[in-house]
Design an enzyme around this catalytic site. Structure first.
Site, short mmCIF file in Angstrom:
data_model
loop_
_atom_site.label_atom_id
_atom_site.label_comp_id
_atom_site.label_asym_id
_atom_site.label_seq_id
_atom_site.Cartn_x
_atom_site.Cartn_y
_atom_site.Cartn_z
N TYR A 54 0.84 -1.20 0.00
CA TYR A 54 0.00 0.00 0.00
C TYR A 54 0.87 1.25 0.00
CZ TYR A 54 -3.67 -3.27 1.52
OH TYR A 54 -4.55 -4.32 1.61
N PRO A 202 -16.06 -4.50 2.87
CA PRO A 202 -17.41 -4.90 3.25
C PRO A 202 -18.47 -3.90 2.79
CG PRO A 202 -16.28 -3.98 5.14
CD PRO A 202 -15.25 -4.12 4.05
N LEU A 203 -18.02 -2.72 2.35
CA LEU A 203 -18.94 -1.71 1.83
C LEU A 203 -18.91 -1.66 0.30
CD1 LEU A 203 -18.24 1.14 4.41
CD2 LEU A 203 -20.14 -0.47 4.38
N GLY A 204 -18.40 -2.73 -0.31
CA GLY A 204 -18.35 -2.76 -1.76
C GLY A 204 -17.52 -1.63 -2.32
N ARG A 205 -16.37 -1.36 -1.69
CA ARG A 205 -15.48 -0.26 -2.08
C ARG A 205 -16.22 1.07 -2.10
NH1 ARG A 205 -13.70 -4.61 -5.42
NH2 ARG A 205 -11.62 -5.26 -4.78
N GLY A 206 -17.18 1.19 -1.20
CA GLY A 206 -17.94 2.43 -1.07
C GLY A 206 -19.21 2.48 -1.88
#
Length: 317
Positions: A54, A202-206
């Site tokens: 990263y 978990p948020l679908g990449r936002g």
């Protein structure tokens, strides 16, 4: 904050993914990122996730600086294996023993710590068998440099082979309302071996938060090139975000909290321990995400949400 035991490692029930503080999700802000990590710890979010890839090391340095005076308050996870030294178009997934040792020492230096709580192989290696890689990781445990071992994006077979070499604490894989692959790829073996699941994105990449406009994503945001966010697929997937929003409005919470509450609720259904790591680089979104732990979904909510995974258009990458 509730706690979860992931294959022998006690962590906060929800962690913090730090990747976006350094790369892939637009411009970063060092001071706000550090403040977000500090606020997370104040709220009981002690499970921090980073990786050597990263920002090409930037993120480990950032996280290390943020926790330098509170190391004993966190469970620190990092990863190795994605070699970008030849450029992103020529990156490889390495797992040879010498590379494993080299990466661990470099991560310890950047993080400024004497041990890593959970050390992941970032992806299945291309240049070594999993047994060689995990064997080298096991040596790091024996040397006291690493406490627990993890894998990312592996299937049943690879997990069994790795576990036969050394116990695996957790598997990190993408898992959300719109990405449910682990349920068929690895969950049965997680349950059998007592290995935890760490859902990333978990948020679908936002996308599931309803706050992302694919048309306004900058050139430094990889979602602008992601198959699920762009073109006809992006428009088709909007109905998924709209469905999550409808449930949220009915409950008086945010779409992000509904999406996270759904992930948390899968632990009992699947019979495994899990701790999602929603990523953010801002305190506002962190606090919203933590509040998701207090959201309860009823049968009607679940009936509406469970079927959304079948409606996704586009590949994950």
């Amino acid at each position: 904050m509730k706690r979860v035991n992931l294959g022998g490692l006690d962590v906060s029930a929800q962690g913090l993914g730090c990747m976006g503080m350094s790369e892939w999700y637009g411009q970063g802000d060092w001071d706000e990122s550090v403040a977000t990590i500090h606020r997370a710890i104040e709220l009981g979010v002690t499970f921090l996730d980073t990786a050597d890839v990263y920002g090409s090391g930037h993120n480990e340095v950032l996280v290390g600086r943020a926790i330098h005076d509170r190391r004993d308050q966190v469970q620190l996870a990092t990863k190795f294996g994605i070699d970008r030294s030849g450029g992103d178009r020529a990156r490889t997934i390495r797992g040879d023993a010498a590379y494993v040792r080299q990466c661990c020492d470099a991560s310890l230096l950047r993080l400024g710590v004497d041990h890593i709580d959970l050390y992941y192989l970032h992806r299945p290696p291309q240049n070594a068998e999993i047994e060689e890689t995990v064997g080298a990781m096991a040596e790091l445990v024996q040397a006291g440099k690493v406490r627990h071992l993890g894998l990312s994006e592996v299937n049943h077979d690879l997990l069994r082979r790795a576990y036969a070499v050394h116990p695996i604490t957790a598997v990190q894989s993408e898992y959300s309302l719109w990405t449910r692959d682990p349920e068929t790829d690895v969950v049965d073996t997680l349950r059998e071996l007592g290995v935890g699941l760490v859902p990333y994105s978990p948020l679908g990449r936002g996308f599931l938060t309803g706050t992302v406009d694919p048309k306004s994503l900058g050139e430094k945001d990889f979602r602008g090139f992601n198959p699920r966010f762009t073109g006809d697929a992006g428009q088709a997937n909007q109905r998924i975000a709209d469905a999550v929003k409808a449930v949220a409005e009915r409950k008086g919470v945010t779409p992000a909290q509904v999406a996270l509450a759904w992930v948390h609720g899968q632990a009992e259904r699947l019979g495994i321990a899990l701790a999602p790591i929603p990523g953010t680089k801002r305190r506002t979104w962190l606090e919203q995400n933590v509040a998701a732990l207090e959201v309860t979904l009823d049968a009607q909510d679940l009936a509406e949400l469970d079927r959304l995974g079948e409606q996704v258009v586009g590949a994950r990458y």
